[in-house]
Design an enzyme around this catalytic site. Structure first.
Site, PDB file in Angstrom:
ATOM      1  N   GLY A   9       0.854  -1.166   0.127  1.00  0.00           N
ATOM      2  CA  GLY A   9      -0.012  -0.051  -0.140  1.00  0.00           C
ATOM      3  C   GLY A   9       0.934   1.312  -0.154  1.00  0.00           C
ATOM      4  N   GLY A  10       2.161   1.173  -0.596  1.00  0.00           N
ATOM      5  CA  GLY A  10       3.024   2.318  -0.551  1.00  0.00           C
ATOM      6  C   GLY A  10       2.862   2.990  -1.783  1.00  0.00           C
ATOM      7  N   GLY A  12       4.818   2.626  -4.502  1.00  0.00           N
ATOM      8  CA  GLY A  12       4.933   1.838  -5.682  1.00  0.00           C
ATOM      9  C   GLY A  12       3.794   1.214  -5.721  1.00  0.00           C
ATOM     10  N   GLU A  38      -3.357  -0.070   7.816  1.00  0.00           N
ATOM     11  CA  GLU A  38      -3.095   0.374   6.397  1.00  0.00           C
ATOM     12  C   GLU A  38      -4.609  -0.050   5.320  1.00  0.00           C
ATOM     13  OE1 GLU A  38       0.437   0.904   3.802  1.00  0.00           O
ATOM     14  OE2 GLU A  38       0.119  -1.250   4.062  1.00  0.00           O
ATOM     15  N   THR A 141      13.913  -3.780 -11.309  1.00  0.00           N
ATOM     16  CA  THR A 141      13.659  -2.650 -10.698  1.00  0.00           C
ATOM     17  C   THR A 141      12.139  -2.131 -10.915  1.00  0.00           C
ATOM     18  OG1 THR A 141      14.132  -0.141 -10.683  1.00  0.00           O
ATOM     19  CG2 THR A 141      14.102  -1.244 -12.944  1.00  0.00           C
ATOM     20  N   CYS A 146       7.975   7.255  -8.155  1.00  0.00           N
ATOM     21  CA  CYS A 146       6.481   7.725  -7.562  1.00  0.00           C
ATOM     22  C   CYS A 146       6.459   7.991  -6.257  1.00  0.00           C
ATOM     23  CB  CYS A 146       5.687   6.623  -8.010  1.00  0.00           C
ATOM     24  SG  CYS A 146       6.307   4.817  -7.224  1.00  0.00           S
ATOM     25  N   HIS A 208      23.646   2.551  -4.269  1.00  0.00           N
ATOM     26  CA  HIS A 208      23.176   2.793  -3.038  1.00  0.00           C
ATOM     27  C   HIS A 208      24.408   2.806  -1.801  1.00  0.00           C
ATOM     28  CE1 HIS A 208      19.189   2.830  -5.000  1.00  0.00           C
ATOM     29  NE2 HIS A 208      19.478   3.957  -5.170  1.00  0.00           N
ATOM     30  N   ARG A 323      16.566   3.144   3.191  1.00  0.00           N
ATOM     31  CA  ARG A 323      16.397   1.911   2.557  1.00  0.00           C
ATOM     32  C   ARG A 323      17.812   1.713   1.845  1.00  0.00           C
ATOM     33  NH1 ARG A 323      11.001   1.773   0.767  1.00  0.00           N
ATOM     34  NH2 ARG A 323       9.637   1.656   2.987  1.00  0.00           N
TER      35      ARG A 323
HETATM   36  P1  NAD Z   1       6.827   2.177   0.555  1.00  0.00           P
HETATM   37  O1  NAD Z   1       7.703   2.443   1.767  1.00  0.00           O
HETATM   38  O2  NAD Z   1       6.183   3.420   0.075  1.00  0.00           O
HETATM   39  O3  NAD Z   1       5.965   1.292   1.024  1.00  0.00           O
HETATM   40  C1  NAD Z   1       5.917   0.012   1.902  1.00  0.00           C
HETATM   41  C2  NAD Z   1       4.861  -0.849   1.841  1.00  0.00           C
HETATM   42  O4  NAD Z   1       5.224  -2.064   2.250  1.00  0.00           O
HETATM   43  C3  NAD Z   1       3.717  -0.263   2.982  1.00  0.00           C
HETATM   44  O5  NAD Z   1       3.011   0.776   2.773  1.00  0.00           O
HETATM   45  C4  NAD Z   1       3.211  -1.774   3.165  1.00  0.00           C
HETATM   46  O6  NAD Z   1       2.134  -1.869   2.411  1.00  0.00           O
HETATM   47  C5  NAD Z   1       4.162  -2.762   2.786  1.00  0.00           C
HETATM   48  N1  NAD Z   1       4.794  -3.335   3.964  1.00  0.00           N
HETATM   49  C6  NAD Z   1       5.907  -3.098   4.710  1.00  0.00           C
HETATM   50  N2  NAD Z   1       6.104  -3.971   5.672  1.00  0.00           N
HETATM   51  C7  NAD Z   1       5.069  -5.043   5.371  1.00  0.00           C
HETATM   52  C8  NAD Z   1       4.732  -6.137   6.124  1.00  0.00           C
HETATM   53  N3  NAD Z   1       5.463  -6.624   7.062  1.00  0.00           N
HETATM   54  N4  NAD Z   1       3.696  -6.844   5.660  1.00  0.00           N
HETATM   55  C9  NAD Z   1       2.892  -6.578   4.590  1.00  0.00           C
HETATM   56  N5  NAD Z   1       3.197  -5.362   4.148  1.00  0.00           N
HETATM   57  C10 NAD Z   1       4.219  -4.530   4.433  1.00  0.00           C
HETATM   58  O7  NAD Z   1       7.747   1.687  -0.388  1.00  0.00           O
HETATM   59  P2  NAD Z   1       7.622   2.114  -2.052  1.00  0.00           P
HETATM   60  O8  NAD Z   1       8.289   3.140  -2.525  1.00  0.00           O
HETATM   61  O9  NAD Z   1       6.447   1.396  -2.716  1.00  0.00           O
HETATM   62  O10 NAD Z   1       8.798   0.828  -2.774  1.00  0.00           O
HETATM   63  C11 NAD Z   1       8.371  -0.390  -2.716  1.00  0.00           C
HETATM   64  C12 NAD Z   1       9.579  -0.904  -3.534  1.00  0.00           C
HETATM   65  O11 NAD Z   1      10.069  -0.336  -4.595  1.00  0.00           O
HETATM   66  C13 NAD Z   1      11.272  -0.772  -2.762  1.00  0.00           C
HETATM   67  O12 NAD Z   1      11.856  -2.025  -3.060  1.00  0.00           O
HETATM   68  C14 NAD Z   1      11.474   0.365  -3.100  1.00  0.00           C
HETATM   69  O13 NAD Z   1      13.198   0.277  -2.908  1.00  0.00           O
HETATM   70  C15 NAD Z   1      11.283   0.088  -4.740  1.00  0.00           C
HETATM   71  N6  NAD Z   1      11.457   1.654  -5.448  1.00  0.00           N
HETATM   72  C16 NAD Z   1      10.652   2.471  -5.127  1.00  0.00           C
HETATM   73  C17 NAD Z   1      10.751   3.711  -5.896  1.00  0.00           C
HETATM   74  C18 NAD Z   1      10.084   4.707  -5.637  1.00  0.00           C
HETATM   75  O14 NAD Z   1       9.919   5.860  -6.481  1.00  0.00           O
HETATM   76  N7  NAD Z   1       8.855   4.711  -4.783  1.00  0.00           N
HETATM   77  C19 NAD Z   1      11.769   3.726  -6.961  1.00  0.00           C
HETATM   78  C20 NAD Z   1      12.687   2.728  -7.229  1.00  0.00           C
HETATM   79  C21 NAD Z   1      12.337   1.553  -6.351  1.00  0.00           C
END
Ligand code: NAD
Length: 395
Positions: A9-10, A12, A38, A141, A146, A208, A323
């Site tokens: 729910g984040g 991505g 969430e 990736t 976003c 990173h 991260r």
């Molecule tokens: P985020 O922090 O926005 O979302 C994390 C989500 O993970 C939480 O909202 C929850 O739904 C879930 N979560 C965490 N712990 C949990 C658990 N124990 N059980 C169930 N659900 C759980 O992260 P994001 O930005 O969505 O990133 C997701 C992945 O994409 C990561 O690996 C990040 O490094 C990668 N990424 C993100 C971006 C970006 O722009 N957001 C860019 C490149 C890579």
């Protein structure tokens, strides 16, 4: 009507939900959110907004919110044959363990992105659940940068890559799955030949932790008085830092060459030097190509991205709990180190980065070059899963 399950729910997950619904008119989403707070927040948001909005290249696109069904029930989540986890790598274990008992031969479970060593963890969890029929897909990736604009209602997608690599377990499924996901995501999914190739081609594990160590090790305690004084992250790479990154990348290439020599016919063409990867991934966005430092400094995609910071009384300080270390070391560099140990390759630069940055985050992984620190069992190093041969890594 077809259903796809999204886990997460984040940022991505919001972007993926929007992309899937915009790309595929008849698709509905089962959104699996096992964390109760969430789940209820998301369910409330979609019941109070009839539209889910995606801001893409300055334009807002919307889809009906009632195409999203939120659940915390793993039995509901696995009713879709395609399940995509869009969560940090440290959440894969929990989600895979919850879903594993209910997966079937028809299930495809994907990690977007996979990071490294997903195959060892997934195999371990699926085997223990008596589950050996489903297909696992790992992506190199997340294909976009976003941010959530309003939780459960709107997301901003800053830029989407045109292509992303993916690998499969079992390996023979990759061509078909690459085609399916290309259509679902609206980008080119490039088939990798093995999960080992995917793990070693993970460039985030070099960039990173490598930049955190080489650029920011002497600036960790510095206080930046205001937000505009916080330094850029990628664009701060100077000649000295580029040397560190290049040596790390060379060590990965030595691992690749050693594996390929030991197993004639087994190839990992996507594992390339960081400078080649940057040029291929960013193309014309890189204005200066003379050397690795210039590539980081002049990449237009890197000009606004700052080092992660945390607010302190008198300003901002580098956030070592980022991260960039808590995900990219245990689910990236540690896996590579573990593979290096199995195939007998020395990795002094990677060791130096792991040893120093893990101490910053209070973790102990490497002791005198051996993976015997107390926190190794929380990583995805192959040794955690008692894999100690090249055969085991490839299988
Ligand atoms: P985020 O922090 O926005 O979302 C994390 C989500 O993970 C939480 O909202 C929850 O739904 C879930 N979560 C965490 N712990 C949990 C658990 N124990 N059980 C169930 N659900 C759980 O992260 P994001 O930005 O969505 O990133 C997701 C992945 O994409 C990561 O690996 C990040 O490094 C990668 N990424 C993100 C971006 C970006 O722009 N957001 C860019 C490149 C890579």
């Amino acid at each position: 009507m077809s259903w796809i399950t999204v886990c997460g729910g984040g940022n991505g997950a919001h972007a993926l939900i929007g992309t899937l619904l915009l790309q595929n008119e008849t698709t509905h989403i089962r959104l699996y959110l096992p964390l109760e707070e969430e789940r209820s927040r998301f369910a409330e948001a979609i019941s109070s907004h009839s539209k889910f909005e995606v801001q893409l290249a300055g334009e807002v696109h919307s889809v009906a919110s009632n195409r999203i069904y939120v659940t915390a029930d793993p039995k509901q989540a696995v009713r879709s044959s395609t399940i995509i986890m869009v969560v940090p790598a440290f959440a894969h274990e929990a989600i895979l363990s919850q879903l594993a008992p209910y997966l079937t031969k028809e299930s495809t479970i994907a990690a977007l992105p996979a990071r490294s060593g997903l195959e060892y963890q997934a195999r371990d969890i699926l085997d223990k659940a008596g589950q050996n029929g489903c297909v696992l897909v790992g992506f190199q990736t997340l294909p976009c940068a976003c941010r959530i604009k309003e939780f459960g209602h709107s997301v901003i997608i800053h830029g989407t890559k045109k292509r992303v690599g993916a690998a499969c377990l079992p390996r023979k499924e990759i061509e078909e799955k690459a085609e399916v996901f290309s259509t679902l995501l609206g980008i080119d999914v490039i088939p990798y030949q093995s999960m080992l190739e995917l793990s070693l081609a993970n460039t985030g594990q070099l960039i990173h932790p490598g930049i955190m160590y080489s650029v920011f090790r002497n600036r960790r305690t510095e206080v930046f008085p205001s937000e505009d004084k916080v330094p850029l992250f990628y664009a701060s790479v100077d000649d000295k830092a580029a040397k560190v990154l290049s040596r790390m990348s060379d060590e990965v290439l030595t691992i690749k060459d050693t594996v390929e020599q030991k197993r004639p016919g087994f190839k990992m063409p996507s594992v390339v030097h960081l400078s080649q990867w940057l040029l291929e991934a960013y193309g014309d966005d890189i204005k200066g190509t003379a050397n690795l430092a210039r590539m980081f400094q002049t990449n237009q995609g890197y000009q606004t991205l700052k080092v992660p910071v945390t607010k302190v009384n008198d300003g901002y300080r580098v956030d070592v709990a980022t991260r960039y270390l808590t995900e990219d070391v245990p689910f990236g560099l540690l896996v590579t180190k573990g593979i290096a140990l199995v195939v007998g390759v020395e990795t002094p630069m990677i060791d130096e980065v792991i040893t120093n940055t893990s101490a910053w985050i209070g973790k102990e992984y490497l002791i005198y070059g051996e993976l015997i620190g107390r926190d190794v069992m929380t990583t995805r190093a192959p040794q955690r899963y008692t894999i100690d041969s090249l055969e085991g890594l490839i299988r």
